[in-house]
Write a protein that holds these residues in place. Structure first.
Motif, PDB file in Angstrom:
ATOM      1  N   TYR A  76      39.323  43.841  42.049  1.00 21.91           N
ATOM      2  CA  TYR A  76      38.650  42.812  42.850  1.00 21.91           C
ATOM      3  C   TYR A  76      39.392  41.492  42.726  1.00 21.91           C
ATOM      4  O   TYR A  76      40.248  41.304  41.859  1.00 21.91           O
ATOM      5  CB  TYR A  76      37.189  42.661  42.412  1.00 21.91           C
ATOM      6  N   ILE A 134      39.528  39.797  48.648  1.00 23.57           N
ATOM      7  CA  ILE A 134      39.369  41.097  49.301  1.00 23.57           C
ATOM      8  C   ILE A 134      38.136  41.801  48.752  1.00 23.57           C
ATOM      9  O   ILE A 134      37.614  41.445  47.686  1.00 23.57           O
ATOM     10  CB  ILE A 134      40.613  41.986  49.081  1.00 23.57           C
ATOM     11  N   ASP A 135      37.669  42.787  49.473  1.00 23.53           N
ATOM     12  CA  ASP A 135      36.518  43.555  49.000  1.00 23.53           C
ATOM     13  C   ASP A 135      36.911  44.378  47.777  1.00 23.53           C
ATOM     14  O   ASP A 135      38.059  44.846  47.668  1.00 23.53           O
ATOM     15  CB  ASP A 135      36.017  44.495  50.107  1.00 23.53           C
ATOM     16  N   THR A 177      37.763  47.280  45.354  1.00 24.20           N
ATOM     17  CA  THR A 177      38.284  48.616  45.601  1.00 24.20           C
ATOM     18  C   THR A 177      37.991  49.489  44.391  1.00 24.20           C
ATOM     19  O   THR A 177      38.386  49.159  43.265  1.00 24.20           O
ATOM     20  CB  THR A 177      39.809  48.577  45.836  1.00 24.20           C
TER      21      THR A 177
END
Length: 243
Positions: A33, A37-38, A40
């Motif tokens: 993280y 970004i989201d 993963t």
């Protein structure tokens, strides 16, 4: 710090059951993280991750498909009994990016013989480039005497690092070493508070028996009969007698 490369796989199963299956296959569930970004969800080979995280601030290069991600460990969960890694949160970083991490304080040298070295803080927080995180900071205590102190501002930080804690934080405190009598007294006090009782040694038992014998002899001496059969205590003065 050199990058440690680890191959990862995307994780599509979630929940406790899925996590147990992943661990049974000698892998570790993890999350990438940061960097906007989201998160993963991935799995990592357990052995490779354990070796990499011997340094808590390891710089990891995670290969996921055709992409490679630089990251540092942010939170690592371990089994409290076996110590194996159960889950890892990995923070994505970029070259040149500043991050705040905790590094170990490593003492070198020896203080004077009568001094006791007290490490008030065994780690400190510093800000450093993600690709140049120091493993530790050395602190010399060579020849220090009682009363000496080392604060955060006194530390010689590795190049590129800066303090992320107040400068007046006490790191090392040199105090007078306790005497054997003080240590024994503190131990006895702690044992008394905890209700700990020790069996008497053979020497203690013999000394107690001897003391009782001496005390008994002293008591028997009082009130022994005189030659005339009269007790010495309260014996007549030998003066007048009644007819």
């Amino acid at each position: 710090m050199a990058e440690i490369k680890i191959a990862a796989e995307n994780r599509t199963e979630f929940g406790k059951g899925a996590a147990r299956r992943i661990r049974r296959s000698d892998k570790v569930p993890a999350v990438l993280y940061g960097s906007g970004i989201d998160p993963t969800h991935i799995t990592l080979p357990g052995h490779d991750l354990a070796l990499a995280l011997k340094n808590s601030n390891a710089l990891l290069s995670i290969a996921l498909g055709s992409d490679t991600h630089l990251c540092i460990p942010k939170q690592v969960q371990r089994d409290p009994l076996r110590g194996v890694i159960e889950h890892a949160d990995l923070l994505l970083v970029k070259k040149g990016q500043k991050v705040t991490v905790d590094i170990r304080v490593h003492l070198v040298g020896e203080a004077l013989p009568e001094a006791l070295v007290v490490t008030e803080n065994s780690t400190i927080s510093v800000e450093a480039e993600a690709t140049h995180i120091p493993e530790s900071v050395e602190v010399s205590i060579e020849g220090l005497e009682v009363g000496s102190q080392i604060h955060a501002v006194d530390l010689d930080l590795p190049a590129g690092s800066s303090l992320a804690i107040p400068e007046d934080w006490l790191i090392v405190n040199i105090v007078a070493a306790p005497t054997a009598e003080e240590i024994e007294a503190e131990l006895e006090e702690a044992e008394a508070e905890a209700g700990i009782e020790h069996d008497l040694s053979d020497e203690d038992i013999a000394a107690a028996a001897e003391a009782e014998d001496v005390e008994g002899e002293g008591e028997g001496a009082e009130g022994e009969p005189t030659e005339g059969g009269e007790s010495s205590e309260g014996a007549p003065d030998g003066g007048d007698s009644e007819d």
